[in-house]
Design a protein around this motif. Structure first.
Motif, PDB file in Angstrom:
ATOM      1  N   THR A  37       0.662  -1.239   0.003  1.00 38.21           N
ATOM      2  CA  THR A  37       0.066   0.005  -0.094  1.00 38.21           C
ATOM      3  C   THR A  37       0.808   1.216   0.005  1.00 38.21           C
ATOM      4  O   THR A  37       0.631   2.353  -0.817  1.00 38.21           O
ATOM      5  CB  THR A  37      -0.868  -0.041   1.149  1.00 38.21           C
ATOM      6  OG1 THR A  37      -1.695  -1.182   1.321  1.00 38.21           O
ATOM      7  CG2 THR A  37      -1.961   1.276   1.425  1.00 38.21           C
ATOM      8  N   THR A  40       2.588   1.818  -3.483  1.00 35.85           N
ATOM      9  CA  THR A  40       1.406   2.188  -4.477  1.00 35.85           C
ATOM     10  C   THR A  40       1.229   3.754  -4.221  1.00 35.85           C
ATOM     11  O   THR A  40       1.101   4.410  -5.124  1.00 35.85           O
ATOM     12  CB  THR A  40       0.116   1.077  -4.268  1.00 35.85           C
ATOM     13  OG1 THR A  40       0.443  -0.014  -4.566  1.00 35.85           O
ATOM     14  CG2 THR A  40      -0.975   1.874  -5.305  1.00 35.85           C
ATOM     15  N   MET A  41       1.080   4.099  -2.981  1.00 32.64           N
ATOM     16  CA  MET A  41       0.788   5.329  -2.489  1.00 32.64           C
ATOM     17  C   MET A  41       2.073   6.328  -2.967  1.00 32.64           C
ATOM     18  O   MET A  41       1.872   7.617  -3.744  1.00 32.64           O
ATOM     19  CB  MET A  41       0.350   5.649  -1.183  1.00 32.64           C
ATOM     20  CG  MET A  41      -0.826   5.026  -0.686  1.00 32.64           C
ATOM     21  SD  MET A  41      -1.183   4.807   1.052  1.00 32.64           S
ATOM     22  CE  MET A  41      -1.030   6.647   1.601  1.00 32.64           C
ATOM     23  N   LEU A  43       4.238   5.594  -5.528  1.00 31.21           N
ATOM     24  CA  LEU A  43       4.305   5.495  -6.748  1.00 31.21           C
ATOM     25  C   LEU A  43       3.121   6.599  -7.487  1.00 31.21           C
ATOM     26  O   LEU A  43       3.435   7.278  -8.319  1.00 31.21           O
ATOM     27  CB  LEU A  43       4.257   4.263  -7.403  1.00 31.21           C
ATOM     28  CG  LEU A  43       4.235   4.003  -8.815  1.00 31.21           C
ATOM     29  CD1 LEU A  43       5.857   4.385  -9.405  1.00 31.21           C
ATOM     30  CD2 LEU A  43       3.853   2.629  -9.249  1.00 31.21           C
ATOM     31  N   GLU A  44       2.186   6.466  -6.902  1.00 32.73           N
ATOM     32  CA  GLU A  44       0.925   7.380  -7.385  1.00 32.73           C
ATOM     33  C   GLU A  44       1.150   9.040  -6.988  1.00 32.73           C
ATOM     34  O   GLU A  44       0.790   9.760  -8.057  1.00 32.73           O
ATOM     35  CB  GLU A  44      -0.335   7.053  -6.712  1.00 32.73           C
ATOM     36  CG  GLU A  44      -1.203   5.982  -7.175  1.00 32.73           C
ATOM     37  CD  GLU A  44      -1.335   5.967  -8.515  1.00 32.73           C
ATOM     38  OE1 GLU A  44      -1.657   6.833  -9.179  1.00 32.73           O
ATOM     39  OE2 GLU A  44      -1.190   4.907  -9.344  1.00 32.73           O
ATOM     40  N   TRP A  45       1.836   9.221  -5.970  1.00 34.18           N
ATOM     41  CA  TRP A  45       2.225  10.638  -5.648  1.00 34.18           C
ATOM     42  C   TRP A  45       3.457  11.050  -6.770  1.00 34.18           C
ATOM     43  O   TRP A  45       3.149  12.186  -7.263  1.00 34.18           O
ATOM     44  CB  TRP A  45       2.869  10.562  -4.294  1.00 34.18           C
ATOM     45  CG  TRP A  45       3.691  11.720  -3.829  1.00 34.18           C
ATOM     46  CD1 TRP A  45       3.035  13.057  -3.513  1.00 34.18           C
ATOM     47  CD2 TRP A  45       4.853  12.434  -3.863  1.00 34.18           C
ATOM     48  NE1 TRP A  45       3.608  13.897  -3.241  1.00 34.18           N
ATOM     49  CE2 TRP A  45       5.112  13.322  -3.312  1.00 34.18           C
ATOM     50  CE3 TRP A  45       6.115  11.169  -4.090  1.00 34.18           C
ATOM     51  CZ2 TRP A  45       6.035  14.195  -3.194  1.00 34.18           C
ATOM     52  CZ3 TRP A  45       7.040  12.019  -3.791  1.00 34.18           C
ATOM     53  CH2 TRP A  45       7.306  13.425  -3.313  1.00 34.18           C
ATOM     54  N   CYS A  46       4.238  10.073  -7.090  1.00 32.05           N
ATOM     55  CA  CYS A  46       5.411  10.553  -8.223  1.00 32.05           C
ATOM     56  C   CYS A  46       4.599  10.813  -9.319  1.00 32.05           C
ATOM     57  O   CYS A  46       4.952  11.373 -10.272  1.00 32.05           O
ATOM     58  CB  CYS A  46       6.355   9.356  -8.075  1.00 32.05           C
ATOM     59  SG  CYS A  46       7.432   9.025  -6.741  1.00 32.05           S
ATOM     60  N   ARG A  47       3.566   9.671  -9.753  1.00 32.75           N
ATOM     61  CA  ARG A  47       2.897   9.949 -11.193  1.00 32.75           C
ATOM     62  C   ARG A  47       2.202  11.298 -10.954  1.00 32.75           C
ATOM     63  O   ARG A  47       2.160  11.944 -12.114  1.00 32.75           O
ATOM     64  CB  ARG A  47       1.899   8.760 -11.256  1.00 32.75           C
ATOM     65  CG  ARG A  47       1.517   8.540 -12.598  1.00 32.75           C
ATOM     66  CD  ARG A  47       0.646   7.313 -12.624  1.00 32.75           C
ATOM     67  NE  ARG A  47       1.411   6.220 -12.719  1.00 32.75           N
ATOM     68  CZ  ARG A  47       1.088   5.060 -12.076  1.00 32.75           C
ATOM     69  NH1 ARG A  47      -0.049   4.971 -11.477  1.00 32.75           N
ATOM     70  NH2 ARG A  47       1.869   4.092 -12.174  1.00 32.75           N
ATOM     71  N   ALA A  48       1.420  11.592  -9.944  1.00 31.05           N
ATOM     72  CA  ALA A  48       0.768  12.745 -10.159  1.00 31.05           C
ATOM     73  C   ALA A  48       1.683  14.158 -10.039  1.00 31.05           C
ATOM     74  O   ALA A  48       1.314  14.997 -10.826  1.00 31.05           O
ATOM     75  CB  ALA A  48      -0.139  12.976  -8.848  1.00 31.05           C
ATOM     76  N   ARG A  51       3.202  14.116 -13.674  1.00 34.13           N
ATOM     77  CA  ARG A  51       2.383  14.071 -14.668  1.00 34.13           C
ATOM     78  C   ARG A  51       2.537  14.901 -16.218  1.00 34.13           C
ATOM     79  O   ARG A  51       2.191  14.460 -17.342  1.00 34.13           O
ATOM     80  CB  ARG A  51       0.875  14.179 -14.349  1.00 34.13           C
ATOM     81  CG  ARG A  51      -0.340  13.702 -15.434  1.00 34.13           C
ATOM     82  CD  ARG A  51      -1.805  13.775 -14.777  1.00 34.13           C
ATOM     83  NE  ARG A  51      -1.698  12.266 -14.051  1.00 34.13           N
ATOM     84  CZ  ARG A  51      -2.070  11.838 -12.852  1.00 34.13           C
ATOM     85  NH1 ARG A  51      -2.324  12.994 -12.138  1.00 34.13           N
ATOM     86  NH2 ARG A  51      -2.098  10.779 -12.513  1.00 34.13           N
ATOM     87  N   GLN A  59       5.606   4.621 -14.344  1.00 36.16           N
ATOM     88  CA  GLN A  59       4.763   3.241 -14.207  1.00 36.16           C
ATOM     89  C   GLN A  59       5.601   2.567 -12.941  1.00 36.16           C
ATOM     90  O   GLN A  59       4.887   1.439 -12.735  1.00 36.16           O
ATOM     91  CB  GLN A  59       4.971   2.666 -15.600  1.00 36.16           C
ATOM     92  CG  GLN A  59       4.527   3.493 -16.508  1.00 36.16           C
ATOM     93  CD  GLN A  59       2.773   3.771 -16.630  1.00 36.16           C
ATOM     94  OE1 GLN A  59       2.150   2.874 -15.921  1.00 36.16           O
ATOM     95  NE2 GLN A  59       2.527   5.010 -16.805  1.00 36.16           N
TER      96      GLN A  59
END
Length: 152
Positions: A37, A40-41, A43-48, A51, A59
């Protein structure tokens, strides 16, 4: 008494460097999906945060960071005056890593956990190394008040 494994010695060294393990009883608890978790969080933070940056598509914690531009984009999103992101060349990996790591250390106070030479030597960065570095960068940005977290 058996000698500790290299993995255990490495873990001990990291715990010592960063202030030790969590205190308190809980050795009987089984591992849950919490590590996944957190990954994933992060990675999502980096992606956002990256962007809208050209040549960056986060990815994973390995190949997505191979040109150094994802590190640069992440740092540029917090420190846009530090350098001109649009002037960076995706093929100049050495420069990109050096710029990102220097900016992270100078502006965010992030420990230099990764070496430019090691990153350039590998075509695909080691996911565990990248993940560890990004955790440290996140922690430093939180400490500086640049990333807001929910109070527990």
């Amino acid at each position: 008494r058996p000698r500790a494994s290299a993995r255990a010695q490495g873990r001990s060294a990291i715990l010592e460097k960063f202030g030790g393990a969590a205190k308190g009883p809980a050795p009987h608890l089984k591992r849950t999906g919490s590590t996944a978790t957190v990954k994933t969080m992060l990675l999502e933070w980096c992606r956002a945060r990256t962007r809208n940056y050209q040549h960056v598509e986060v990815q994973n914690f390995s190949g997505s960071w191979g040109s150094g531009l994802a590190f640069c984009a992440l740092l540029h999103s917090f420190f846009p005056d530090a350098f001109d992101y649009n002037a960076l060349d995706p093929s100049n990996r050495q420069h990109n890593f050096a710029l990102a790591f220097a900016t992270a250390e100078e502006r965010a106070g992030c420990a230099p956990l990764l070496e430019v030479e090691d990153m350039v030597r590998l075509a695909v960065p080691d996911a565990k190394c990248v993940y560890t570095y990004l955790q440290e960068l996140y922690r430093c940005l939180v400490a500086k008040g640049l990333v807001k977290t929910k109070k527990r």
